[in-house]
Design an enzyme around this catalytic site. Structure first.
Site, mmCIF file in Angstrom:
data_model
loop_
_atom_site.group_PDB
_atom_site.id
_atom_site.type_symbol
_atom_site.label_atom_id
_atom_site.label_comp_id
_atom_site.label_asym_id
_atom_site.label_seq_id
_atom_site.Cartn_x
_atom_site.Cartn_y
_atom_site.Cartn_z
ATOM 1 N N HIS A 188 0.826 -1.209 0.000
ATOM 2 C CA HIS A 188 0.000 0.000 0.000
ATOM 3 C C HIS A 188 0.859 1.257 0.000
ATOM 4 C CE1 HIS A 188 -4.127 1.758 1.238
ATOM 5 N NE2 HIS A 188 -4.117 1.421 -0.024
ATOM 6 N N HIS A 223 -2.176 1.942 12.699
ATOM 7 C CA HIS A 223 -1.732 1.284 11.461
ATOM 8 C C HIS A 223 -2.267 -0.145 11.493
ATOM 9 C CE1 HIS A 223 0.593 0.479 7.961
ATOM 10 N NE2 HIS A 223 1.829 0.595 8.410
ATOM 11 N N GLY A 259 -10.967 0.981 12.700
ATOM 12 C CA GLY A 259 -11.334 0.413 11.407
ATOM 13 C C GLY A 259 -12.004 1.424 10.488
ATOM 14 N N PHE A 260 -12.043 2.678 10.901
ATOM 15 C CA PHE A 260 -12.618 3.735 10.052
ATOM 16 C C PHE A 260 -11.586 4.820 9.801
ATOM 17 C CE2 PHE A 260 -16.355 1.648 11.559
ATOM 18 C CZ PHE A 260 -17.255 1.753 10.512
ATOM 19 N N HIS A 262 -8.946 6.957 6.879
ATOM 20 C CA HIS A 262 -7.689 6.626 6.212
ATOM 21 C C HIS A 262 -6.995 7.915 5.813
ATOM 22 C CE1 HIS A 262 -4.862 4.751 3.414
ATOM 23 N NE2 HIS A 262 -5.104 3.660 4.097
ATOM 24 N N ARG A 271 -9.973 -1.474 -1.017
ATOM 25 C CA ARG A 271 -9.864 -2.897 -0.682
ATOM 26 C C ARG A 271 -11.067 -3.423 0.080
ATOM 27 N NH1 ARG A 271 -4.509 -1.598 2.524
ATOM 28 N NH2 ARG A 271 -6.012 -0.053 3.265
ATOM 29 N N ASP A 313 -9.046 -2.906 7.564
ATOM 30 C CA ASP A 313 -9.050 -3.618 8.842
ATOM 31 C C ASP A 313 -10.463 -3.919 9.338
ATOM 32 O OD1 ASP A 313 -6.252 -3.721 9.177
ATOM 33 O OD2 ASP A 313 -6.263 -1.593 9.673
ATOM 34 N N ARG A 357 16.703 11.812 5.068
ATOM 35 C CA ARG A 357 17.108 12.602 6.228
ATOM 36 C C ARG A 357 16.441 13.970 6.118
ATOM 37 N NH1 ARG A 357 18.126 16.284 9.910
ATOM 38 N NH2 ARG A 357 19.977 15.939 11.184
HETATM 39 N N1 COA Z 1 -13.187 7.570 14.311
HETATM 40 C C1 COA Z 1 -13.673 8.765 14.611
HETATM 41 N N2 COA Z 1 -13.274 9.903 14.019
HETATM 42 C C2 COA Z 1 -12.337 9.800 13.069
HETATM 43 C C3 COA Z 1 -11.789 8.551 12.691
HETATM 44 C C4 COA Z 1 -12.237 7.414 13.360
HETATM 45 N N3 COA Z 1 -11.745 6.198 13.058
HETATM 46 N N4 COA Z 1 -10.880 8.758 11.727
HETATM 47 C C5 COA Z 1 -10.842 10.069 11.480
HETATM 48 N N5 COA Z 1 -11.719 10.701 12.290
HETATM 49 C C6 COA Z 1 -11.969 12.130 12.340
HETATM 50 C C7 COA Z 1 -10.843 12.805 13.077
HETATM 51 O O1 COA Z 1 -11.106 12.857 14.473
HETATM 52 C C8 COA Z 1 -10.820 14.161 12.438
HETATM 53 O O2 COA Z 1 -11.864 14.924 12.976
HETATM 54 P P1 COA Z 1 -11.651 16.489 13.300
HETATM 55 O O3 COA Z 1 -11.367 17.102 11.956
HETATM 56 O O4 COA Z 1 -12.927 16.893 13.929
HETATM 57 O O5 COA Z 1 -10.472 16.551 14.217
HETATM 58 C C9 COA Z 1 -11.183 13.863 10.974
HETATM 59 O O6 COA Z 1 -11.912 12.636 11.019
HETATM 60 C C10 COA Z 1 -9.975 13.728 10.057
HETATM 61 O O7 COA Z 1 -9.152 12.686 10.554
HETATM 62 P P2 COA Z 1 -7.579 12.783 10.697
HETATM 63 O O8 COA Z 1 -7.172 12.328 12.070
HETATM 64 O O9 COA Z 1 -7.083 14.112 10.202
HETATM 65 O O10 COA Z 1 -7.109 11.704 9.663
HETATM 66 P P3 COA Z 1 -5.630 11.175 9.541
HETATM 67 O O11 COA Z 1 -5.387 11.069 8.097
HETATM 68 O O12 COA Z 1 -4.622 11.910 10.332
HETATM 69 O O13 COA Z 1 -5.742 9.753 10.258
HETATM 70 C C11 COA Z 1 -6.201 7.492 10.638
HETATM 71 C C12 COA Z 1 -6.035 8.596 9.590
HETATM 72 C C13 COA Z 1 -6.268 6.137 9.928
HETATM 73 C C14 COA Z 1 -4.982 7.469 11.587
HETATM 74 C C15 COA Z 1 -7.491 7.755 11.442
HETATM 75 O O14 COA Z 1 -8.579 7.747 10.566
HETATM 76 C C16 COA Z 1 -7.692 6.742 12.564
HETATM 77 O O15 COA Z 1 -7.132 6.897 13.651
HETATM 78 N N6 COA Z 1 -8.495 5.650 12.335
HETATM 79 C C17 COA Z 1 -8.710 4.639 13.314
HETATM 80 C C18 COA Z 1 -7.551 3.629 13.302
HETATM 81 C C19 COA Z 1 -7.544 2.753 12.082
HETATM 82 O O16 COA Z 1 -8.559 2.190 11.695
HETATM 83 N N7 COA Z 1 -6.352 2.611 11.491
HETATM 84 C C20 COA Z 1 -6.160 1.754 10.308
HETATM 85 C C21 COA Z 1 -5.747 2.591 9.144
HETATM 86 S S1 COA Z 1 -5.693 1.653 7.646
#
Ligand code: COA
Length: 377
Positions: A188, A223, A259-260, A262, A271, A313, A357
């Site tokens: 990915h 992750h 699980g929500f 990205h 996927r 996931d 770096r």
């Molecule tokens: N549950 C609730 N709210 C979520 C969320 C989730 N799983 N994922 C994103 N959001 C919200 C954030 O709180 C943020 O809200 P805000 O703007 O009010 O602060 C907004 O959506 C944008 O999210 P952001 O944290 O900027 O996205 P990111 O690109 O930095 O993070 C992840 C991406 C994957 C880290 C994040 O979605 C997450 O933590 N997901 C849960 C863990 C997970 O399933 N990981 C597997 C990834 S494949």
């Protein structure tokens, strides 16, 4: 001067290098490996064909696949020394810590560990592809007080994994669902663990070091660890009927829903439809629809209320649970697959290397004199 410098926290939107391994197209929710749509690979190819594709750029011919499979089958056994070490791991060690340590040990044992020529790196990648599942299965069994089961070189890759974990090979529908999950988890682009592996490679360190770093990064719940967190979450919800109220309570506490979301896909993970289809097949095979019904409610409410889509996931967690795997094994299974993507990136980074770096924008104290200890009060 510092106003002109833009810091991209989390490297959001930064292109760190070029890569020909895979391409994510968030605008069309699609993902290709070496130009092939991942969902087509799931239906038309097997995981070992995809491993070959990622490492060589082309799908194998029948003869190339036979050679590749023979090389993998010949490398599955763990050394007696590694088996002894696995037996000494703390019973309650997390399997991701166990596999990270096992891979590090494999590096110390590998006669070509320090040889970072392309040919040697490829041979080590095959050994890792072959041995990581053996170590994952062995640590799972040892953690439950069971004896490890030796790999069976007469079995294909996925069948052999089930054999080493459970002592039996399940129905072909289960093998297919597992094989599909392995293809979907394989690669990915510049995700955190792959980037970690590339950073290590950029220092001209070896394959085992890069893969160990990848495993360390993958463990985190933001992750790879999310597939385990998803299943813990689904088990916390008493029934599909209770799912909406449970989720709204999470919203009240502004908690993350595992699980929500990205970093790259904002309109749906390419996927998910394929993995969901095979998780539903697993629910049919096992005759237990609870997890998929609960998942459906969560996905609907998350989309309606937050406009956030599930990631891979989300369906992979319940699929693995329905296959009978213990929850702490889910992320190590991800490792068994992602070794293919990591190794492809290690080879690519090494072939056109420049030390990675970046810079940091200092925001600490101004320079000041050191007060001798006697005067510090
Ligand atoms: N549950 C609730 N709210 C979520 C969320 C989730 N799983 N994922 C994103 N959001 C919200 C954030 O709180 C943020 O809200 P805000 O703007 O009010 O602060 C907004 O959506 C944008 O999210 P952001 O944290 O900027 O996205 P990111 O690109 O930095 O993070 C992840 C991406 C994957 C880290 C994040 O979605 C997450 O933590 N997901 C849960 C863990 C997970 O399933 N990981 C597997 C990834 S494949």
């Amino acid at each position: 001067m510092s106003e002109a410098i833009e810091v991209r926290k989390g490297l959001v939107g930064v292109y760190a290098d070029e890569s020909s391994v895979s391409k994510v197209m968030p605008e069309t929710n699609s993902l290709t490996y070496r130009g092939y749509a991942v969902q087509d690979l799931c239906e038309e190819a097997s995981f070992d064909e995809v491993a070959y594709l990622l490492w060589n750029g082309e799908l194998p011919t029948a003869a190339q696949l036979r050679d590749f499979q023979a090389a993998e089958k010949a490398e599955r056994a763990l050394s007696p020394a590694l088996l002894r070490v696995l037996r000494d791991f703390p019973r309650d060690a997390h399997p991701m810590d166990a596999i990270r340590t096992a891979v590090s040990f494999m590096g110390m044992e590998d006669p070509e560990c320090a040889d970072i020529s392309d040919a040697a790196q490829r041979r080590k990648a095959v050994r890792l592809l072959a041995r990581i599942p053996t170590a994952v299965a062995a640590t799972n069994r040892l953690s439950k007080g069971l004896e490890p089961i030796a790999p069976d070189a007469s079995l294909p890759f996925c069948e052999n994994f089930f054999h080493m974990v459970f002592g039996r090979v399940p129905a072909k529908e289960v093998i297919k669902a597992f094989d599909v999950s392995m293809i979907l988890y394989a690669e990915h682009t510049f995700n955190a663990s792959t980037f970690a592996a590339r950073v290590v490679t950029s220092t001209m360190a070896d394959m085992h070091g890069a893969i160990t770093a990848g495993i360390a990064a993958l463990k985190g719940p933001l992750h790879g660890g999310a597939n385990e967190a998803v299943m813990h979450m689904l088990k916390e919800i008493p029934s599909p009927e209770a799912a909406e109220a449970w989720l709204r309570e999470r919203f009240d506490h502004k908690a993350l829903v595992m699980g929500f979301g990205h970093r790259v896909y904002k309109n749906g993970d390419s996927r998910v439809p394929t993995m969901k289809k095979y998780a539903e097949i697993m629910a049919e095979v096992v005759g237990d629809k609870r997890w998929m019904n609960t998942s459906a409610v969560l996905a609907k409410v998350m989309l309606e209320e937050k406009r956030i889509h599930p990631n891979l996931d989300f369906p992979a967690g319940p699929a693995y649970y329905l296959m009978g795997f213990d929850i702490p094994m889910f992320t190590p299974i991800f490792v068994c697959s992602r070794i293919t993507g990591w190794a492809a990136h290690v080879l690519e980074q090494a072939a056109d290397n420049r030390l990675i770096r970046p810079l940091s924008l200092y925001n600490g104290l101004e320079q000041r004199p050191v007060t001798p200890i006697a005067q510090r009060g």
